[in-house]
Design an enzyme around this catalytic site. Structure first.
Site, PDB file in Angstrom:
ATOM      1  CB  SER A 113       0.397  29.038  -5.199  1.00  0.00           C
ATOM      2  OG  SER A 113       0.872  28.356  -4.231  1.00  0.00           O
ATOM      3  CD1 TRP A 143       6.438   3.466   4.155  1.00  0.00           C
ATOM      4  CD2 TRP A 143       7.730   4.251   2.400  1.00  0.00           C
ATOM      5  NE1 TRP A 143       6.926   4.930   4.499  1.00  0.00           N
ATOM      6  CE2 TRP A 143       7.500   5.360   3.362  1.00  0.00           C
ATOM      7  CE3 TRP A 143       8.271   4.644   1.184  1.00  0.00           C
ATOM      8  CZ2 TRP A 143       8.533   6.818   3.186  1.00  0.00           C
ATOM      9  CZ3 TRP A 143       8.901   5.935   0.882  1.00  0.00           C
ATOM     10  CH2 TRP A 143       8.889   6.692   2.050  1.00  0.00           C
ATOM     11  CE1 TYR A 184       8.426  19.160   3.870  1.00  0.00           C
ATOM     12  CE2 TYR A 184      10.801  18.661   4.132  1.00  0.00           C
ATOM     13  CZ  TYR A 184       9.467  19.136   4.796  1.00  0.00           C
ATOM     14  OH  TYR A 184       9.637  19.189   6.106  1.00  0.00           O
ATOM     15  CG  HIS A 230      12.289  14.475  11.580  1.00  0.00           C
ATOM     16  ND1 HIS A 230      12.398  15.862  10.813  1.00  0.00           N
ATOM     17  CD2 HIS A 230      11.678  13.763  10.625  1.00  0.00           C
ATOM     18  CE1 HIS A 230      11.522  15.734   9.873  1.00  0.00           C
ATOM     19  NE2 HIS A 230      11.182  14.470   9.864  1.00  0.00           N
ATOM     20  CG  HIS A 231      11.706  10.241   9.197  1.00  0.00           C
ATOM     21  ND1 HIS A 231      10.539  10.473   8.647  1.00  0.00           N
ATOM     22  CD2 HIS A 231      12.355  11.462   8.467  1.00  0.00           C
ATOM     23  CE1 HIS A 231      10.211  11.154   7.834  1.00  0.00           C
ATOM     24  NE2 HIS A 231      11.088  12.050   7.914  1.00  0.00           N
ATOM     25  NE  ARG A 290       3.781   2.995  10.682  1.00  0.00           N
ATOM     26  CZ  ARG A 290       4.660   4.083  10.005  1.00  0.00           C
ATOM     27  NH1 ARG A 290       5.593   4.511  10.379  1.00  0.00           N
ATOM     28  NH2 ARG A 290       4.584   3.897   8.708  1.00  0.00           N
ATOM     29  CB  THR A 344       5.372  24.976   6.141  1.00  0.00           C
ATOM     30  OG1 THR A 344       6.432  24.324   5.982  1.00  0.00           O
ATOM     31  CG2 THR A 344       4.138  24.351   5.530  1.00  0.00           C
ATOM     32  CB  SER A 388      10.357   6.447 -14.482  1.00  0.00           C
ATOM     33  OG  SER A 388       9.504   7.269 -14.802  1.00  0.00           O
ATOM     34  CB  SER A 389      11.672   9.702 -10.319  1.00  0.00           C
ATOM     35  OG  SER A 389      10.394   9.384  -9.991  1.00  0.00           O
ATOM     36  CE  LYS A 394       4.682  26.995  -0.519  1.00  0.00           C
ATOM     37  NZ  LYS A 394       5.365  27.678  -1.665  1.00  0.00           N
ATOM     38  CG  HIS A 409      -1.728   1.295   1.312  1.00  0.00           C
ATOM     39  ND1 HIS A 409      -2.468   1.878   0.787  1.00  0.00           N
ATOM     40  CD2 HIS A 409      -1.468   2.279   2.615  1.00  0.00           C
ATOM     41  CE1 HIS A 409      -3.076   2.961   1.207  1.00  0.00           C
ATOM     42  NE2 HIS A 409      -2.342   3.218   2.237  1.00  0.00           N
ATOM     43  CD  GLU A 432       9.355  10.222  -2.489  1.00  0.00           C
ATOM     44  OE1 GLU A 432      10.648  10.757  -3.357  1.00  0.00           O
ATOM     45  OE2 GLU A 432       8.521   9.913  -2.630  1.00  0.00           O
ATOM     46  CG  ASP A 471       6.497  18.238 -26.610  1.00  0.00           C
ATOM     47  OD1 ASP A 471       6.725  17.544 -25.447  1.00  0.00           O
ATOM     48  OD2 ASP A 471       5.582  17.468 -27.544  1.00  0.00           O
ATOM     49  CG  HIS A 492      12.582  14.789   5.821  1.00  0.00           C
ATOM     50  ND1 HIS A 492      11.122  14.456   6.408  1.00  0.00           N
ATOM     51  CD2 HIS A 492      12.086  16.391   5.437  1.00  0.00           C
ATOM     52  CE1 HIS A 492      10.473  15.554   6.646  1.00  0.00           C
ATOM     53  NE2 HIS A 492      10.937  16.648   6.131  1.00  0.00           N
TER      54      HIS A 492
END
Lengths: 219, 528
Positions: free
Chosen positions: B271, B145, B260, B305-306, B453, B331, B172-173, B334, B80, B258, B109, B256
């Site tokens: 925006s 994951w 963002y 922090h993870h 979890r 943040t 690909s990314s 924004k 998932h 990732e 293009d 991390h």
């Protein structure tokens, strides 16, 4: 960042003017730069490995299977207090060994050298190499527990059916915080895959005297 | 490559000779076609990941083991996460980038049209690898994951398939990002300076740089797992002198930035939409650009922090705690800018605006739980509990996904030439936001009460909230079928959309006809 993007050239009335060719070559230059960055960052991921090891080594965070050879600031034995050190033994990865400390706990004064013996037997019909990894409870105690001699400094190659007694000599640093009265030292032996079969010079050199080639052939 | 670059010059002669049917989509180098394929691919993966989530929630409907074995449950959680992150959210934003960036900067293009085709067609094989991994011995990857060793080193061939899939998705990314950076830097219309660019292009430019910087690091980390598994290296194997904690550092150095990567383009979409429906220019455009850049730079120094619970020194914990809290500043800039844009605006609440406002409200809640989790002593309590699950679903579902919905409704008239059904669109928003909160708000309480979890069973005191959460999850899942219906019926027909269907919308994309023709801006527009 904006450099080179403001095109002062007058607008062509159609596409495919000189502008198009410029953009194509600009694009190829940008592509090459970005590919270099991609390659560098791939390398950076691997560079984090020695960097992490060095950082842990320098800061002393993760020197768990190395001799603690730096001198404590105070060599005086602190007889005013005692600390109980408990010993625990575990096996991982279906390692066909038995492994236990001969004494399950000792009481020591901080600063005093103590030695404990672990007994390990290989019950398998083949030579097996293992590596012991220590862990401490409470975690805080790790930085005050100095190992002078330990079987965890080397990989241990055990011949088929061999039994061996192995010592660990240690000093609890006198600067251990006073609220820590008990330290649990837990060793886990992991099998080092491929070592015993390969019989590499490294594994043979690491094994203590007593494991000789003829013995390991008797099976 | 040469043919690619001469393409814009010669396509007039090719336009009528294009392959039709399936071959049109396989061989296309058109940014709009590729964008459409990205969006359909990501929606398909969103449904697949959603079905896995509903399987998880069904098992958690009641305490005890009813539907799936614990091993299968672990596979479902892992897949998932992987499918939603790499298969749904990320490709969806790349789809938006493909469709909108050339239209917004006045380019004909993308810079590398064939590479663009390749970037997309790498995705289906990767998705196939992930799906078939459920049917190999030992099942799919089941270590979460984040692929932490030692589990990821010990698992069966399903893990190898997941690693290959991630390699392909990463490649690909990276190619997609190179394309986006090159297009934005080199192919803007004359007069379109960087500081005149729509904010969606800005956020994607920064996101693409982040992707180029960190996707290779993930590739390195999973390559190390692969060699640990098969080639007797010991990067993460304690017995060989390796360290499993090292993987967590390398992974989160990728991980991390990732997160963002998954939210910055969402900021960009919002925006665009808020000024359009407040009928005012975006408040603090320059500060928005700098805030986005600051978030991107700070994302490289907060990864630990993870992993506050791995036993790092107090100094490091303090550093990562304060650095993480620092991110709340840009943040906050924004969020305040969006609110200030609305201030005294002539606001109307069509579906895109509803989703954008919903985004601000619910994303901010996710941001605040993030601040709570940034505080080390609290995080040590809440680590790996449902509080964390609630937090990241507030920012990823109500953040990224709601912004994606907002963007779809906003640009759907441009893409299809038809207006969508406004009543159904609003129903989609209200059902989504209500069911989302039913699903995830109660998970805060579960986490605070200590429910871990990634568990298939739980203690009895968690039963009520889990039942509520499962009911919400099914409501949320079924609501997304309504979204599918709205989009399909909008493609098939509906009220004809004007070139600029939104009164207050700004930007070059509204100067082309609706639906946008196959080729646009062959002659670059001039921006004053």
């Amino acid at each position: 960042m904006d450099g080179g993007n403001d095109r002062p050239a007058p607008m062509q009335p159609g596409h495919g003017g000189p502008d198009a060719g410029d953009t194509a070559s600009d694009n190829r230059v940008t592509l090459r730069k970005l590919l270099v960055v991609t390659g560098l960052m791939f390398g950076f991921g691997f560079a984090l490995v020695p960097f992490y090891e060095k950082l842990c080594d320098v800061t002393g965070i993760n020197r768990i299977v190395k001799r603690d050879d730096h001198k404590p600031a105070n060599t005086q034995v602190d007889t005013s207090r005692s600390v109980t050190v408990e010993f625990d033994a575990n096996l991982r990865s279906n390692l066909p060994w038995t492994f236990k400390p001969l004494e399950t706990s000792v009481r020591v004064h901080p600063g005093e050298i103590a030695t404990v013996v672990y007994e390990v037997s290989n019950v398998a019909g083949r030579a097996v190499t293992g590596q012991a990894i220590p862990s401490y409870g409470p975690m805080l105690a790790a930085q005050f527990f100095r190992k002078i001699e330990c079987f965890c400094f080397d990989k241990q190659e055990m011949a088929a059916g061999e039994t061996r007694q192995m010592p660990i000599a240690f000093v609890v640093d006198p600067s251990l915080p006073s609220d820590v009265n008990t330290i649990t030292l837990s060793f886990t032996f992991f099998e080092v895959a491929g070592r015993a079969q390969a019989g590499t010079p490294l594994a043979t050199a690491a094994a203590p005297a007593g494991v000789t080639a003829p013995q390991s052939k008797i099976q | 490559m040469q043919a690619t670059h001469s393409h814009p010059a010669v396509h007039d002669h090719h336009a009528h000779a294009q392959p039709t049917g399936l071959m049109r989509w396989i061989t296309t180098t058109n940014h709009k076609d590729i964008g459409t394929m990205y969006l359909w691919f990501s929606f398909t993966m969103f449904l697949v990941g959603g079905i896995l989530a509903l399987a998880l929630r069904s098992e958690l409907f009641q305490p005890g083991l009813q539907l799936v074995e614990p091993e299968v449950f672990n596979q479902l959680t892992t897949m998932h996460g992987v499918i939603m992150v790499f298969g749904a959210i990320m490709p969806a934003f790349v789809g938006f980038a493909n469709w909108m960036i050339p239209l917004q900067i006045g380019a004909a293009d993308m810079a590398f049209a064939r590479m663009n085709n390749w970037s997309f067609w790498l995705l289906p094989p990767a998705a196939l690898l992930l799906v078939i991994s459920f049917f190999v011995p030992g099942g799919a990857a089941a270590g979460g994951w984040t692929l932490y060793p030692p589990l990821s080193v010990q698992m069966g061939p399903g893990m190898d398939l997941a690693i290959f899939a991630l390699h392909i998705l990463g490649a690909s990314s990276i190619m997609g990002s190179i394309n986006i950076v090159t297009t934005i830097l080199n192919m803007r219309a004359p007069g379109m300076t960087l500081m005149k660019m729509p904010l969606f292009c800005w956020t994607w430019l920064i996101t693409a740089y982040l992707l180029i910087a960190v996707m290779p690091v993930l590739a390195g980390a999973i390559t190390m797992i692969l060699t640990d598994r098969h080639f007797d290296t010991h990067f993460f194997n304690a017995a060989g002198g390796g360290d499993p904690v090292l993987f967590q550092h390398v992974f989160w150095f990728f991980g991390h930035p990732e997160v963002y990567i998954m939210i910055l383009p969402a900021f960009g979409i919002v925006s665009e939409i808020i000024p359009a429906f407040a009928r005012k220019p975006l408040f603090g455009y320059t500060s928005m650009v700098y805030a986005t850049s600051s978030i991107a730079i700070l994302s490289f120094i907060v990864w630990a922090h993870h992993m506050f619970t791995v036993g790092m020194p107090a100094t490091a914990q303090l550093f990562f705690m304060y650095a993480t809290m620092l991110i709340a500043v840009p943040t906050g800039v924004k969020v305040f800018n969006w609110v200030a844009t609305m201030w005294k605006g002539s606001m109307t609440f069509e579906t895109p605006m509803l989703f954008a406002c919903g985004f601000i409200f619910v994303f901010t809640m996710g941001g605040f739980t993030g601040l709570i989790l940034a505080i080390t002593p609290i995080d040590i309590q809440l680590h790996d509990t449902y509080f964390v699950v609630a937090h990241f679903h507030y920012v990823l579902v109500a953040g990224s996904l709601f912004a994606l919905f907002a963007g779809v409704y906003y640009w759907l008239p441009k893409w299809t030439g038809h207006m969508y059904n406004e009543t159904l669109g609003k129903a989609h928003f209200w059902l989504s936001v209500i069911f989302f909160n039913i699903t995830f708000f109660v998970q805060h309480f579960l986490g605070l009460a200590g429910m871990p979890r990634r568990v298939p069973d739980y203690a009895l005191q968690f039963a009520d909230f889990n039942m509520i959460s499962t009911i919400g999850a099914f409501g949320f899942g079924i609501t997304q079928l309504l979204f599918l219906y709205i989009v399909v019926s909008c493609i098939r027909g509906g009220e004809k959309a004007a070139d600029k269907p939104w009164e207050g919308a700004q930007g070059l994309e509204w100067t082309v006809p609706s639906p946008a023709p196959h080729h646009t801006f062959e002659t670059p527009p001039v921006v004053r």
